[in-house]
Design a protein around this motif. Structure first.
Motif, mmCIF file in Angstrom:
data_model
loop_
_atom_site.group_PDB
_atom_site.id
_atom_site.type_symbol
_atom_site.label_atom_id
_atom_site.label_comp_id
_atom_site.label_asym_id
_atom_site.label_seq_id
_atom_site.Cartn_x
_atom_site.Cartn_y
_atom_site.Cartn_z
ATOM 1 N N ASN A 188 0.865 -1.181 0.000
ATOM 2 C CA ASN A 188 0.000 0.000 0.000
ATOM 3 C C ASN A 188 0.900 1.229 0.000
ATOM 4 O OD1 ASN A 188 -1.894 -1.861 2.282
ATOM 5 N ND2 ASN A 188 -2.609 -1.324 0.258
ATOM 6 N N SER A 342 -5.473 -2.055 -8.454
ATOM 7 C CA SER A 342 -5.701 -1.137 -7.335
ATOM 8 C C SER A 342 -5.416 -1.886 -6.046
ATOM 9 C CB SER A 342 -7.155 -0.664 -7.349
ATOM 10 O OG SER A 342 -7.440 -0.006 -6.121
ATOM 11 N N TRP A 345 -6.595 0.390 -1.000
ATOM 12 C CA TRP A 345 -6.387 1.235 0.184
ATOM 13 C C TRP A 345 -7.417 2.352 0.279
ATOM 14 C CZ3 TRP A 345 -3.805 0.765 4.527
ATOM 15 C CH2 TRP A 345 -3.524 1.907 5.292
ATOM 16 N N CYS A 346 -7.690 3.057 -0.838
ATOM 17 C CA CYS A 346 -8.649 4.165 -0.743
ATOM 18 C C CYS A 346 -9.861 3.918 -1.643
ATOM 19 C CB CYS A 346 -7.975 5.507 -1.024
ATOM 20 S SG CYS A 346 -7.492 5.814 -2.718
ATOM 21 N N THR A 347 -11.014 4.345 -1.154
ATOM 22 C CA THR A 347 -12.293 4.005 -1.771
ATOM 23 C C THR A 347 -12.465 4.526 -3.201
ATOM 24 O OG1 THR A 347 -13.228 3.922 0.418
ATOM 25 C CG2 THR A 347 -14.792 4.025 -1.398
ATOM 26 N N CYS A 349 -10.493 4.853 -5.536
ATOM 27 C CA CYS A 349 -9.726 4.028 -6.464
ATOM 28 C C CYS A 349 -10.358 2.650 -6.638
ATOM 29 C CB CYS A 349 -8.280 3.929 -5.984
ATOM 30 S SG CYS A 349 -7.216 2.936 -7.048
ATOM 31 N N THR A 388 -7.468 10.911 -4.716
ATOM 32 C CA THR A 388 -7.081 9.570 -4.267
ATOM 33 C C THR A 388 -5.752 9.628 -3.517
ATOM 34 O OG1 THR A 388 -5.980 9.151 -6.381
ATOM 35 C CG2 THR A 388 -8.256 8.392 -6.165
ATOM 36 N N PHE A 389 -5.413 8.507 -2.877
ATOM 37 C CA PHE A 389 -4.251 8.479 -1.989
ATOM 38 C C PHE A 389 -2.940 8.509 -2.774
ATOM 39 C CE2 PHE A 389 -1.583 6.587 1.382
ATOM 40 C CZ PHE A 389 -1.953 7.420 2.432
#
Lengths: 423, 176
Positions: A188, A342, A345-347, A349, A388-389
């Motif tokens: 991640n 993907s 980790w982040c929604t 994405c 996004t992250f």
């Protein structure tokens, strides 16, 4: 035309071993660097205007300059070679890894010296079996010859270097995710700041550079910044490995002056389109770059010119879309890749990319609706930078938003004909 | 329990990393190389050896594409499904493999010879379409070429089977 990066490489031939590499002038840059102050090495690379070849084009010396230096700097410091090369359509670092492993090692040792790193890793993708074998051999030779390990060439500088073969995941190419992978965790991405140069691998100062970037460094030291800048046809210094895949006459990889135009690469080096096929578009530098079209053929393939033309140089390995291949199908293939890779980790994405993939599949299956286009447009915007992250989803948004722009008629046909016109 | 050989190989990698945790991906790869895949037992074995929580190691094992958490056949076919290979004929090759082997993506042939998996870009885009079988790369593929390659693996299997029948077992069992 000079081709420093590939001068020792002949396809199908064994790479130079230590003795052959040294005989061809190898490790001279390292011996020279070890007589310079680390700051002087950094200054030479800065003067040459070397920009990162992994895709982002960040100035290399500037990246190094954030590493704490001097007696108070935390140790161990790390220099990592990113040899993950999992960007679809990209096959350039493989040539350098397989064809001249000592060139990479020399580049790594000089660069590690510039930031006074104590330990180095090559983070290699698992599929590159031949590269792994040749790197292992070159590393062992460099240790035996005293260019790795304690007190390199009597300079007092020491560096340990290890090869790490990844267990495979696109995310590992992102530098902070790569650090987690090296630490034995899920890959991640990490929040930035702190940047890796300050707090990277095991919380210590860390620099991550791409294979091709590191391979440029010895040549800059040997021949000087002015020579390196003169190799280029643009403000960015050096040569570039450019590749072409798709339905062209001669797909392949060539070392050319940075700033060579798309047209020259495509027509002169790749031999143009195969008979019976026309150019419809291209992804200039891997899956995560914006589509370009025939209007862009005279754009120079350097970082600034590509950005001004609405795309990115990326990895410089272009993928050609021909007139007998469905652009919607191609986008579906690309977004399937991004959705699958993907990290979750982040929604925006993991959820957004799955939506995009499903909508594109629906269009391909003849179940598309006019409202799908709006939904795709909004996803292209919402998956873009800042939402996004990390850069995975913004990378996925680039071919999506440009694909919608250039191939709108093809989308309309899928919706109105309720089928893929290419099937 | 890890076998002596597995333990030895993991130990040999340990000098590349400053702690056990960082060694876990190497350890999973080593266990997979010996056992073909990483079972729940494999996870427990590695976790115990590296003094990690099994659940944490499971999180790592399931993240990476090349750690197999389900049994695979004796040969793993990795068919590149990324964009250049897709343009150059991936769909046709996949359908050919389905028909030829009678399995879909993610499945193993009844005789346990092949597992067919999709794979992201193999870095052979100028020679697309491409695939790997185990550690070997194959490129510029077409259906006829695939048939030849598969036949080679199947021939080798038959040869080895015959050899095994001829040679009586020596009584020494390999690693459990």
């Amino acid at each position: 035309m000079e081709t420093p990066l590939t001068r020792n490489i002949t396809l199908g031939k064994m790479p130079p071993d230590f003795a052959q590499y040294e005989k061809a002038g190898g490790y001279a840059a390292l011996r020279k660097a070890l007589r310079m102050a680390p700051g002087e090495v950094m200054a030479a690379v800065k003067e040459a205007n070397l920009r990162g070849r992994g895709g982002a084009g960040f100035p290399t010396a500037q990246k190094w300059s954030f590493v704490p230096m001097g007696d108070d700097a935390p140790h161990p410091k790390y220099l990592i070679c990113n040899a993950d090369e999992m960007e679809p359509g990209t096959f350039k670092d493989r040539l350098l890894l397989e064809g001249d492993p000592h060139q990479l090692l020399e580049g790594m040792i000089v660069s590690a010296y510039a930031v006074q790193a104590d330990v180095s890793y090559i983070f290699l993708r698992w599929a590159y079996k031949l590269a792994a074998q040749r790197l292992e051999q070159a590393i062992a030779e460099a240790y035996r010859q005293g260019y790795l390990g304690r007190n390199i060439a009597g300079s007092g500088y020491s560096l340990e270097l290890h090869l790490h073969v990844s267990a495979g995941r696109y995310m590992c190419g992102e530098e902070t995710a790569l650090l987690n992978a090296l630490e034995g965790k899920r890959a991640n991405p990490r929040a930035k700041p702190p940047y890796p140069q300050v707090s990277g691998l095991w919380g210590k100062p860390t620099v991550v550079n791409n294979v091709e970037t590191l391979c440029c460094v010895p040549h800059i030291l040997n021949h000087g910044a002015a020579w390196f800048k003169n190799l280029s046809r643009s403000g960015d210094g050096g040569t570039k490995l450019y590749g072409v895949s798709g339905r062209v006459k001669k797909p392949g990889l060539w070392e050319l002056p940075m700033g060579t135009t798309i047209r020259e690469i495509l027509e002169e080096h790749a031999g143009g389109m195969r008979d019976g096929y026309q150019l419809r578009g291209l992804l200039p530098g891997g899956a995560s770059t914006d589509f370009m079209v025939a209007d862009h053929l005279d754009v120079a393939m350097d970082f600034d010119s590509m950005q001004a033309a609405g795309s990115r140089l990326g990895t410089g390995t272009m993928i050609i879309l021909d007139d007998k291949t469905c652009p919607v199908g191609m986008l579906h293939n690309l977004e399937h890749f991004f959705a699958q890779e993907s990290c979750g980790w982040c929604t925006p994405c993991w959820s957004g990319l799955s939506w995009v993939e499903q909508i594109l599949k629906g269009l391909e299956d003849g179940k598309g609706q006019v409202s799908d286009l709006e939904r795709l447009q909004s996803h292209a915007r919402l998956l873009g930078p800042g939402h996004t992250f990390c850069a995975l989803a913004p990378g996925a948004a680039e071919p999506l938003q440009s694909g919608l722009k250039y191939f709108g008629d093809d989308f309309d046909r899928h919706i109105h004909e309720k089928r893929c016109p290419w099937k | 329990m890890l076998s002596e050989q597995e333990r030895h190989e993991i130990e040999a990698q340990s000098h590349h990393y400053p702690n056990n945790r960082a060694l876990c991906i190497e350890a999973l790869k080593i266990v997979q190389a010996h056992r073909g895949w990483v079972s729940d037992e494999g996870i427990a074995d590695v976790a115990e050896a590296l003094q990690m929580a099994a659940a944490e190691l499971e999180g790592v094992a399931t993240f990476y594409n090349m750690i197999f958490r389900k049994p695979v056949g004796r040969h793993v076919i990795l068919l590149c499904d990324s964009v250049s290979c897709w343009i150059m004929g991936y769909d046709g090759l996949r359908e050919h493999l389905h028909a030829r082997l009678g399995i879909g993506l993610g499945e193993t042939t009844a005789d346990g010879c092949f597992t067919l998996l999709p794979n992201v870009c193999l870095g052979a885009c100028d020679h697309a379409p491409a695939m790997m079988i185990d550690s070997a790369h194959y490129q510029d593929l077409d259906p006829a070429g695939i048939d030849e390659i598969l036949a080679k693996y199947q021939m080798n299997e038959i040869r080895e089977e015959k050899k095994e029948k001829r040679e009586p077992p020596d009584g020494n069992t390999a690693d459990p």
